[in-house]
Design a protein around this motif. Structure first.
Motif, PDB file in Angstrom:
ATOM      1  N   ASP A   6       1.832   1.820  -3.446  1.00  0.00           N
ATOM      2  CA  ASP A   6       0.692   2.349  -4.204  1.00  0.00           C
ATOM      3  C   ASP A   6       0.526   3.851  -3.972  1.00  0.00           C
ATOM      4  O   ASP A   6       0.291   4.619  -4.915  1.00  0.00           O
ATOM      5  CB  ASP A   6      -0.606   1.646  -3.793  1.00  0.00           C
ATOM      6  N   TYR A   7       0.624   4.265  -2.714  1.00  0.00           N
ATOM      7  CA  TYR A   7       0.453   5.691  -2.403  1.00  0.00           C
ATOM      8  C   TYR A   7       1.579   6.535  -3.009  1.00  0.00           C
ATOM      9  O   TYR A   7       1.340   7.656  -3.472  1.00  0.00           O
ATOM     10  CB  TYR A   7       0.382   5.905  -0.890  1.00  0.00           C
ATOM     11  N   ASN A  43       0.718   6.957  -6.518  1.00  0.00           N
ATOM     12  CA  ASN A  43      -0.370   7.930  -6.655  1.00  0.00           C
ATOM     13  C   ASN A  43       0.153   9.364  -6.603  1.00  0.00           C
ATOM     14  O   ASN A  43      -0.336  10.245  -7.323  1.00  0.00           O
ATOM     15  CB  ASN A  43      -1.406   7.727  -5.539  1.00  0.00           C
ATOM     16  N   ARG A  65      -1.407   8.761   4.804  1.00  0.00           N
ATOM     17  CA  ARG A  65      -1.776   7.345   4.894  1.00  0.00           C
ATOM     18  C   ARG A  65      -0.530   6.449   4.923  1.00  0.00           C
ATOM     19  O   ARG A  65      -0.538   5.386   5.561  1.00  0.00           O
ATOM     20  CB  ARG A  65      -2.678   6.962   3.708  1.00  0.00           C
ATOM     21  N   ILE A  66       0.534   6.871   4.237  1.00  0.00           N
ATOM     22  CA  ILE A  66       1.789   6.121   4.323  1.00  0.00           C
ATOM     23  C   ILE A  66       2.265   6.074   5.779  1.00  0.00           C
ATOM     24  O   ILE A  66       2.715   5.030   6.269  1.00  0.00           O
ATOM     25  CB  ILE A  66       2.857   6.749   3.405  1.00  0.00           C
ATOM     26  N   LYS A  72      -2.723  13.681   1.500  1.00  0.00           N
ATOM     27  CA  LYS A  72      -3.467  12.607   2.178  1.00  0.00           C
ATOM     28  C   LYS A  72      -2.823  11.251   1.906  1.00  0.00           C
ATOM     29  O   LYS A  72      -2.753  10.390   2.811  1.00  0.00           O
ATOM     30  CB  LYS A  72      -4.928  12.599   1.714  1.00  0.00           C
ATOM     31  N   ASN A  73      -2.345  11.034   0.682  1.00  0.00           N
ATOM     32  CA  ASN A  73      -1.639   9.787   0.379  1.00  0.00           C
ATOM     33  C   ASN A  73      -0.433   9.613   1.292  1.00  0.00           C
ATOM     34  O   ASN A  73      -0.162   8.520   1.804  1.00  0.00           O
ATOM     35  CB  ASN A  73      -1.182   9.771  -1.083  1.00  0.00           C
ATOM     36  N   ARG A  96       0.834  -1.203   0.000  1.00  0.00           N
ATOM     37  CA  ARG A  96       0.000   0.000   0.000  1.00  0.00           C
ATOM     38  C   ARG A  96       0.870   1.255   0.000  1.00  0.00           C
ATOM     39  O   ARG A  96       0.526   2.251  -0.656  1.00  0.00           O
ATOM     40  CB  ARG A  96      -0.924   0.001   1.220  1.00  0.00           C
ATOM     41  N   HIS A 134       0.374   3.448   7.573  1.00  0.00           N
ATOM     42  CA  HIS A 134       0.826   2.086   7.272  1.00  0.00           C
ATOM     43  C   HIS A 134       2.153   1.779   7.967  1.00  0.00           C
ATOM     44  O   HIS A 134       2.372   0.631   8.399  1.00  0.00           O
ATOM     45  CB  HIS A 134       0.936   1.879   5.767  1.00  0.00           C
TER      46      HIS A 134
END
Length: 236
Positions: free
Chosen positions: A102-103, A106, A199-200, A195-196, A99, A203
């Motif tokens: 992925d971020y 993004n 979120r990292i 925001k990405n 994830r 995680h």
């Protein structure tokens, strides 16, 4: 002589566990490097480099598949309780790393849209949050490698720094959009990118909590402080 087959089985199992750890750490370093590269292309406004970052995300996905395969091999060997925690932690950590990759991809994707518009001064704020997140990811990988629960606890509590920085940038961008409606599209891209990155950080915190689970089992961690106030922010 009768112990030799057992010793061989134990060594084989230990080798497979080490391979699993090495694969997961390599996957984590790839994700951290992806995030660093994404932050760099945002500042340099480099579309071609952003496309390479997006394409490289497939390598992280492929490594996650390898980790999952090795986890299954270990699980079929009839492991003991500690080994089961290692297996479960590994598959959870690999998922978090995937994830993170992925971020990071993004962020790179959004940068190509941002490059179609005039540069914003708030990119430096995004870079500051990203630098905190990169450090979190690298530090938590080191804690996983070393089974260091004190480092994991410290990393978990440091997530509040990322939340605070994200909330600050969120408020700045809202104010900027209100003052100059022409900036709304560009600021919206930056908001999603920020925001990405936030979120990292979450995680990385998940990984820290799995290190605690790996070492301490079901012993509970204290509640974690959260400082992401973007959902309750009221514009002036």
């Amino acid at each position: 002589m009768s112990n030799q087959p057992h010793d061989h089985i134990v060594k084989s199992y230990d080798d497979e566990q080490k391979r699993l750890l090495d694969e997961t750490l390599r996957m984590g370093e790839m994700a951290a490097s992806q995030l660093e590269a994404a932050l760099d292309v945002v500042e340099r406004r480099d579309d071609k480099a952003a496309e390479r970052i997006i394409a490289n995300d497939e390598a992280i996905d492929a490594l996650e598949q390898e980790v999952s395969h090795d986890v299954m091999k270990l699980a079929l060997r009839g492991p003991m309780a500690r080994d089961l925690r290692e297996i479960l932690a590994a598959i959870r950590i690999a998922s978090d790393i995937e994830r993170i990759g992925d971020y990071a991809a993004n962020v790179a994707k959004r940068s190509t849209a941002l490059n179609l518009m005039p540069a914003l001064p708030h990119v430096s704020g995004l870079h500051a949050i990203g630098t905190l997140a990169v450090r979190q990811v690298r530090d938590v990988l080191a804690a996983y490698r070393d089974n260091d629960i004190e480092a994991a606890r410290s990393i978990r509590s440091r997530d509040a720094e990322i939340d605070t920085a994200y909330t600050g940038l969120f408020r700045e961008l809202l104010t900027y959009m209100m003052e100059d409606p022409r900036s709304i599209t560009a600021c919206t891209h930056l908001l999603f990118m920020a925001k990405n990155i936030e979120r990292i950080g979450d995680h990385a915190t998940n990984i820290a909590e799995n290190i605690w689970f790996l070492v301490k089992g079901d012993d509970e961690l204290p509640p974690r402080e959260k400082r992401d106030e973007s959902n309750t922010t009221v514009t002036p």
